[in-house]
Write a protein that holds these residues in place. Sequence first.
Motif, PDB file in Angstrom:
ATOM      1  N   TYR A  11       0.871  -1.182   0.000  1.00 52.64           N
ATOM      2  CA  TYR A  11       0.000   0.000   0.000  1.00 52.64           C
ATOM      3  C   TYR A  11       0.899   1.220   0.000  1.00 52.64           C
ATOM      4  O   TYR A  11       1.782   1.360   0.860  1.00 52.64           O
ATOM      5  CB  TYR A  11      -0.890  -0.018   1.235  1.00 52.64           C
ATOM      6  N   TYR A  12       0.721   2.096  -0.991  1.00 53.57           N
ATOM      7  CA  TYR A  12       1.565   3.276  -1.163  1.00 53.57           C
ATOM      8  C   TYR A  12       0.720   4.532  -1.279  1.00 53.57           C
ATOM      9  O   TYR A  12      -0.388   4.504  -1.823  1.00 53.57           O
ATOM     10  CB  TYR A  12       2.390   3.164  -2.456  1.00 53.57           C
ATOM     11  N   ARG A  13       1.296   5.615  -0.742  1.00 55.61           N
ATOM     12  CA  ARG A  13       0.793   6.938  -1.103  1.00 55.61           C
ATOM     13  C   ARG A  13       1.609   7.428  -2.278  1.00 55.61           C
ATOM     14  O   ARG A  13       2.839   7.337  -2.284  1.00 55.61           O
ATOM     15  CB  ARG A  13       0.948   7.931   0.054  1.00 55.61           C
ATOM     16  N   GLY A  14       0.927   7.944  -3.265  1.00 58.41           N
ATOM     17  CA  GLY A  14       1.590   8.583  -4.397  1.00 58.41           C
ATOM     18  C   GLY A  14       0.973   9.946  -4.591  1.00 58.41           C
ATOM     19  O   GLY A  14      -0.211  10.057  -4.907  1.00 58.41           O
ATOM     20  N   GLY A  15       1.739  11.018  -4.373  1.00 55.59           N
ATOM     21  CA  GLY A  15       1.172  12.356  -4.453  1.00 55.59           C
ATOM     22  C   GLY A  15       0.046  12.517  -3.459  1.00 55.59           C
ATOM     23  O   GLY A  15       0.213  12.284  -2.255  1.00 55.59           O
ATOM     24  N   THR A  16      -1.141  12.899  -3.940  1.00 56.69           N
ATOM     25  CA  THR A  16      -2.300  13.093  -3.066  1.00 56.69           C
ATOM     26  C   THR A  16      -3.290  11.938  -3.195  1.00 56.69           C
ATOM     27  O   THR A  16      -4.479  12.102  -2.928  1.00 56.69           O
ATOM     28  CB  THR A  16      -3.004  14.421  -3.404  1.00 56.69           C
ATOM     29  N   SER A  17      -2.810  10.769  -3.589  1.00 59.76           N
ATOM     30  CA  SER A  17      -3.651   9.584  -3.712  1.00 59.76           C
ATOM     31  C   SER A  17      -3.018   8.412  -2.962  1.00 59.76           C
ATOM     32  O   SER A  17      -1.859   8.484  -2.544  1.00 59.76           O
ATOM     33  CB  SER A  17      -3.842   9.197  -5.186  1.00 59.76           C
ATOM     34  N   ARG A  18      -3.787   7.337  -2.813  1.00 56.37           N
ATOM     35  CA  ARG A  18      -3.254   6.083  -2.283  1.00 56.37           C
ATOM     36  C   ARG A  18      -3.788   4.930  -3.127  1.00 56.37           C
ATOM     37  O   ARG A  18      -4.873   5.020  -3.706  1.00 56.37           O
ATOM     38  CB  ARG A  18      -3.661   5.868  -0.818  1.00 56.37           C
ATOM     39  N   ALA A  19      -3.025   3.824  -3.164  1.00 55.22           N
ATOM     40  CA  ALA A  19      -3.443   2.672  -3.961  1.00 55.22           C
ATOM     41  C   ALA A  19      -2.837   1.396  -3.412  1.00 55.22           C
ATOM     42  O   ALA A  19      -1.772   1.404  -2.781  1.00 55.22           O
ATOM     43  CB  ALA A  19      -3.039   2.850  -5.427  1.00 55.22           C
ATOM     44  N   ILE A  20      -3.518   0.284  -3.685  1.00 53.67           N
ATOM     45  CA  ILE A  20      -2.954  -1.039  -3.448  1.00 53.67           C
ATOM     46  C   ILE A  20      -2.081  -1.401  -4.637  1.00 53.67           C
ATOM     47  O   ILE A  20      -2.486  -1.236  -5.787  1.00 53.67           O
ATOM     48  CB  ILE A  20      -4.064  -2.095  -3.281  1.00 53.67           C
TER      49      ILE A  20
END
Length: 378
Positions: A11-20
């Motif tokens: 699970y990562y935050r990328g910029g102002t989003s998060r994703a599996i």
Amino acid sequence: MNPQHSLPAAYYRGGTSRAIFFDQKDLPRDREQWNAIFLGSIGSPDPYGRQLDGLGGGISSLSKICVVGESTRPDADVDYTFVSIGVKDSAVDYSSNCGNMSSAVGPFAVDSQLFPVSFQNSGIVTVRIHNTNTGKIIKSTFPVVDGEAAASGEFAIDGVAGTAALVQLEFINPAGSRTGKLFPTGKTIDIFDGIEATCVDAANPCTFVRSVDLGVAGDISPDEISAHPNLLQRLDSIRRQAGVRMGLAQSREMVPPSVPKICLVSSPISNTRALQTQAADNPDILVRAVSVGQPHKAVPITAALALASAAKTETSTVASVMNKEQASNAGITLGHASGNLLVDADFGDGDGLLKSATVFRTARRLFEGRVFWKNIET
């Protein structure tokens, strides 16, 4: 009763989003099986809109999946597929890329050893990413420490608390990501529902309309957009017509929920509230984005890159409201709902071709292990 299913995931935050994140080798070869895994992991569909039974966060920017695997192209190090997941419905959308989550793909590739880096290695690396949604290459440059993507740093982005390591994203030849053309309709101005719009395809297909033409302030907040009696409906009508005109679908009903994205643009000079709240760092242009039917808390990175491309075309709706006196050679500063964002578009040596678009973000690994989902077939 049936046992839960599970797969390795991160699970990562990328910029102002998060994703599996999934390593593609861990997913079934039969891609028909992917949708059930993604929906169950995120917790969709959820009629309550909260995704409490999964890892989603109840809004489009937190309902995302990224699949990263070995590259299928000689000019790239990894393949990356982005998937947007519906919140209240069971939509699984492969039709577009996510610029924010693109910033986490390089770090995931390093952390998962898809892009091998020695554990004694510390320094700057560049990972060449092939985005399968658009067929485009993204160069991601960031620091590594002891063989892992660095998390700590001094770079801050509006919308995310604190500072982190800088990730530079360079989108190579981003024009025509889905349509093959920077201006897919063949015009810089189209008319939809009596409103002038500029349709651009750079990193993702996007449509830009002036806020004044819809009778709203350029610095309107996401909550005010949601509360407006008909603004979202009007924007979606324009967006769907633009999608058909851009060749993304044969009918308005068939236009994907994620593209084209639609944004309101306006001049910062005409918005006193924006000038008062951002006086220390006034933007060159204000933008308010709608993504997958929801007002965005910041701005999708791909929409920001498309906006930067349109801003350098004099006859576009974007250029008509930009503060050209303030804009600098360093790029274009966008004022979004959570702060500012610096982006740039490079048209090269005057041949009119978009060479690249650049943005700076941060990303961080939040956890890795196994993600569980219920057997939704029963």
